[in-house]
Design an enzyme around this catalytic site. Structure first.
Site, mmCIF file in Angstrom:
data_model
loop_
_atom_site.group_PDB
_atom_site.id
_atom_site.type_symbol
_atom_site.label_atom_id
_atom_site.label_comp_id
_atom_site.label_asym_id
_atom_site.label_seq_id
_atom_site.Cartn_x
_atom_site.Cartn_y
_atom_site.Cartn_z
ATOM 1 C CE LYS A 286 3.383 41.217 67.755
ATOM 2 N NZ LYS A 286 3.656 39.772 67.976
ATOM 3 C CD GLU B 226 0.979 36.875 68.544
ATOM 4 O OE1 GLU B 226 1.563 37.675 67.794
ATOM 5 O OE2 GLU B 226 1.429 36.510 69.645
ATOM 6 C CB CYS C 210 1.718 39.250 71.131
ATOM 7 S SG CYS C 210 2.732 38.147 72.151
#
Length: 300
Positions: free
Chosen positions: A118, A45, A155
């Site tokens: 995300k 990431e 993540c």
């Protein structure tokens, strides 16, 4: 049972200072991975620099870039040079005041095939991501590539079974998580162990519940906090713990890295998901008629 083997590589790295330095190292590592036969390469990431979300500072927005943009052009050239599919992770500038934490997928011919913004954004000491990132608005849609249909998440998404499930329901053949996770160096060892074990268990759960391989690529190294002089909670920096891993569809470890930089290469049998789902038909037995309350924040 048939075998359809895909050689994958996870590039686990530390921050080398800035985008130019980090991308130069990535170019070397991808070349190493390709030389070992990898056809799919997953990066960590926000691999272009330090994990800047340890504080809230408007100057950090200068790090963002459009997609497509300079980094996707460079990663695309890298993918084409080595004939590999590359999954990267960038700080996207969508418009003035509108930014995302975005994964990108580059085909082996260099084409930008798609991106994923995300969806779940944390806001905790040392992880002040809500200051920087607008939650994703593209849904949970796998990206078709020459090596398979990739369910790319990022993540904090890794803690949400709903995200993995929706990718699986949309036909993902693998789940991929570029991530940046570590512990506060001031925590006691027992707490550190619990956090890392929980992280690994969450990925193993996604693999088992969905009958899919899972790839998770983390960063390594200590990154100091810009807030250290102010001494708030979380100002001791982050020790990124590495332990990137590849799991099979029953949650089994295929490969796992340690705590230092690594090029983790292994083979994944994509046909095993079919076999595992026949003996554990979780998708068949889902009670979709009874799950309406999942759309509520909480059942009071």
């Amino acid at each position: 049972m048939k075998t359809k083997t895909l050689s994958v590589a996870l590039i686990q790295e530390r921050n080398h200072g800035d985008a130019e330095a980090n991308l130069s190292v990535i170019e070397q590592r991808v070349a190493e991975a390709a030389a070992q036969g990898a056809r799919l390469v997953l990066l960590q990431e926000l691999h272009n620099g330090a994990y800047f979300c340890q504080h809230e500072a408007v100057g950090e927005f200068d790090l963002a870039e459009p997609i497509p943009g300079p980094s996707t052009q460079r990663l695309g050239a890298l993918a084409k040079k080595h004939g590999v599919v590359v999954v990267g992770s960038l700080f996207e500038r969508r418009a003035a005041g509108l930014y995302h934490n975005t994964a990108v997928v580059l085909e082996k011919d260099g084409t930008l095939l798609g991106k994923y913004r995300k969806m779940h954004i944390p806001d905790d000491p040392g992880f002040y991501e809500k200051f920087y990132f607008t939650p994703g608005d593209m849904g949970f849609n796998p990206i078709d590539t020459s090596v398979g249909r990739l369910g790319v998440l990022v993540c904090w998404d890794q803690w949400y079974p709903e995200a993995a499930r929706l990718m699986a329901l949309a036909g993902a053949e693998l789940l991929l998580y570029p991530t940046a996770i570590g512990w506060d160096p001031d925590d006691v060892q027992d707490e550190k162990d619990r956090q890392r074990d929980a992280w690994v268990l969450s990925h193993r759960g996604h693999a088992v519940a969905n009958g899919l391989p899972v790839l998770s690529c983390n960063r390594v190294g200590h990154e100091p906090s810009p807030l250290a002089s102010e001494k708030p909670v979380g100002a001791s920096g982050i020790d990124f713990w590495g332990h990137s891993h590849v799991l099979g569809p029953q949650g089994e470890f295929i490969a796992q890295a340690g705590t230092g930089p690594a090029v983790l290469v292994c083979d994944v049998d994509l046909e095993r998901s079919e076999h595992v789902r026949r003996i554990w038909p979780f998708l068949r037995d889902r009670r979709i008629d009874a799950y309406g309350d999942l759309l509520k924040r909480y059942i009071d």
